[in-house]
Design a protein around this motif. Structure first.
Motif, PDB file in Angstrom:
ATOM      1  N   PRO A   1     -29.612 -30.056 -54.899  1.00  0.00           N
ATOM      2  CA  PRO A   1     -28.375 -31.449 -54.479  1.00  0.00           C
ATOM      3  C   PRO A   1     -28.120 -31.213 -53.261  1.00  0.00           C
ATOM      4  N   ILE A   2     -27.602 -32.455 -52.786  1.00  0.00           N
ATOM      5  CA  ILE A   2     -27.351 -32.732 -51.335  1.00  0.00           C
ATOM      6  C   ILE A   2     -25.916 -32.619 -51.380  1.00  0.00           C
ATOM      7  N   GLU A   3     -25.456 -31.255 -50.716  1.00  0.00           N
ATOM      8  CA  GLU A   3     -24.003 -31.071 -50.634  1.00  0.00           C
ATOM      9  C   GLU A   3     -23.298 -31.828 -49.699  1.00  0.00           C
TER      10      GLU A   3
ATOM     11  N   GLY B   1     -28.519 -44.460 -54.021  1.00  0.00           N
ATOM     12  CA  GLY B   1     -29.726 -44.490 -54.827  1.00  0.00           C
ATOM     13  C   GLY B   1     -30.764 -43.389 -54.143  1.00  0.00           C
TER      14      GLY B   1
ATOM     15  N   GLU C   1     -32.863 -35.911 -54.430  1.00  0.00           N
ATOM     16  CA  GLU C   1     -32.386 -34.763 -55.278  1.00  0.00           C
ATOM     17  C   GLU C   1     -33.426 -34.520 -56.262  1.00  0.00           C
TER      18      GLU C   1
ATOM     19  N   LEU D   1     -27.303 -49.472 -59.994  1.00  0.00           N
ATOM     20  CA  LEU D   1     -26.009 -48.891 -59.420  1.00  0.00           C
ATOM     21  C   LEU D   1     -25.191 -49.699 -59.607  1.00  0.00           C
TER      22      LEU D   1
ATOM     23  N   CYS E   1     -30.410 -40.927 -51.882  1.00  0.00           N
ATOM     24  CA  CYS E   1     -30.101 -39.608 -52.075  1.00  0.00           C
ATOM     25  C   CYS E   1     -30.088 -38.931 -53.664  1.00  0.00           C
ATOM     26  N   LEU E   2     -30.159 -39.805 -54.415  1.00  0.00           N
ATOM     27  CA  LEU E   2     -30.238 -39.120 -55.927  1.00  0.00           C
ATOM     28  C   LEU E   2     -31.486 -38.956 -56.027  1.00  0.00           C
TER      29      LEU E   2
ATOM     30  N   ARG F   1     -24.891 -38.211 -60.612  1.00  0.00           N
ATOM     31  CA  ARG F   1     -25.691 -36.724 -60.913  1.00  0.00           C
ATOM     32  C   ARG F   1     -25.386 -36.582 -62.587  1.00  0.00           C
TER      33      ARG F   1
END
Lengths: 85, 307
Positions: free
Chosen positions: A59-61, A47, A53, B295, A49-50, B85
């Motif tokens: 975006p986190i690659e 959550g 972003e 989630l 990380c998103l 995403r």
């Protein structure tokens, strides 16, 4: 985004997700592993990380990364393409 | 080396297993401490049964199991982030998934070993185990016949078989690798009663006349091409008044999922459309986070066949 702003964003997200852990979250060091500090589990980390972003538009690659390489505030800042100040 | 998990209620097997997990993955310690410090004595006792089984199954290879668990968690996290995403699946090709996992002994073996460890480290897996023990098993009649879809590591199958009321034990799986693992698990877990393990696709199952008082289908409906056919076939195999325990992830993803269930209501509708009556429902969350609803969670229901 500056390091202090980034830190504030991360701590706000974590505190909203886990208000019961606010003391530990406030004490989190920038280079401290968030899993080891006990302030996130994998769901909360995803959550976060998103949310980062969305905030940064970058975006986190992570496909080729070990999550432990960026499970600190500094690590997340690095993989978000932000420069540590 | 042992670790204080913060609860006197946690049993010896639990302490031993958690210590090994923390040895292999020290970052897990605080998360585990926090979760295990909230357990009731009843839950701790149920967990210790699971922990004892995991120790038996991992035997002298526990550190390798923990390594595979770490591998699995990393893989899941990458898939989960990619999924969230777009909220769409990147791979719905069942043949490719079958090649990559179910028919790939090495990958399936690592996946199964990782899943075994997650039975004690993931709150949603433990929560489902608690509901199985508290809500499902006491409902079953004396001499009950039990069939599990996708028994995998065999821990839940062994729990059902250890119940003094159990009369007959069965399992079916689409993966021969998984069937072989379940067969080995039954030996390691000391299950002495006969276990009928069948290599079959529940979506295409033909009625062989077998009827069961209890069926468990846990984390399968997100993997199959036709959940409707699967539930309809299982409803046929339920005896009159037979009960089914369904566990299905909602808004959650793993690398072998070909479907994302959007709500628990969709699962209820599926089960009711097969002529079954839902008698119990619960959501099991991954953690206490206020954001965990977004989630995903595990949706558990118990339904009965009329008659």
């Amino acid at each position: 985004m500056q390091q202090s702003e980034f830190r504030a964003f991360v701590l706000t997200f974590l505190s909203e997700a886990r208000p019961d852990l606010s003391t530990q979250i406030d004490a989190l060091q920038n280079d401290e592993d968030m899993f080891e500090a006990g302030v996130v589990d994998s769901h909360a980390f995803i959550g976060l990380c998103l949310a980062i972003e969305d905030e940064t538009g970058t975006p986190i690659e992570i496909a080729e990364l070990d999550p432990e390489e960026f499970s600190s505030i500094d690590g997340l800042m690095r993989v978000s393409g932000l420069v540590l100040s | 080396m042992t670790h204080d998990m913060g609860t006197a209620a946690a049993g010896d097997h639990t302490h031993k297993l958690l210590s090994a997990i923390i040895e292999g993955w020290p970052q897990h310690e605080k998360h585990l401490q926090r979760f295990f410090s909230t357990l009731t004595a009843e839950d701790a006792a149920n967990i210790d049964v699971v922990a004892k089984s995991i120790l038996k199954l991992s035997d002298n290879e526990l550190s390798e199991f923990v390594t595979d668990y770490r591998w699995m968690c990393g893989m899941f996290m990458k898939h989960e982030i990619a999924f969230r995403r777009s909220m769409t699946l990147s791979n719905t090709d069942t043949a490719a998934i079958r090649d990559a996992y179910y028919d790939n002994a090495d990958a399936m073996g690592r996946y199964m070993r990782g899943l075994l460890i997650s039975q004690i480290t993931w709150p949603q897996h433990l929560g489902v185990q608690f509901l199985f023990a508290r809500e499902f098993m006491p409902r079953l009649p004396s001499g009950f016949s039990y069939m599990e879809v996708g028994p995998g590591h065999g821990v839940t199958l062994a729990v059902a078989g250890a119940d003094p009321k159990c009369g007959r034990l069965s399992g079916c799986d689409i993966s021969q690798t998984s069937i072989d693992m379940t067969r080995q698990s039954m030996v390691r877990l000391g299950v002495t009663r006969p276990v009928d393990l069948i290599h079959a696709d529940i979506c295409a199952a033909t009625d062989n006349g077998n009827r069961f008082d209890a069926i468990l289908i846990s984390q399968v409906l997100e993997l199959v091409e036709s959940p409707q056919s699967a539930i309809e076939n299982l409803a046929i195999q339920l005896a009159p008044q037979g009960q089914i325990f369904v566990n299905c992830p909602v808004q959650m993803l793993a690398p072998d999922h070909i479907r994302v269930w959007r709500s628990g209501a969709d699962i209820v509708s599926l089960v009711e459309a097969a002529g079954l009556t839902v008698e119990f429902e619960a959501k099991v969350h991954a953690d206490a986070s206020e954001k965990s609803e977004n989630l995903g969670y595990s949706h558990v229901l118990i339904a009965r066949k009329p008659g």
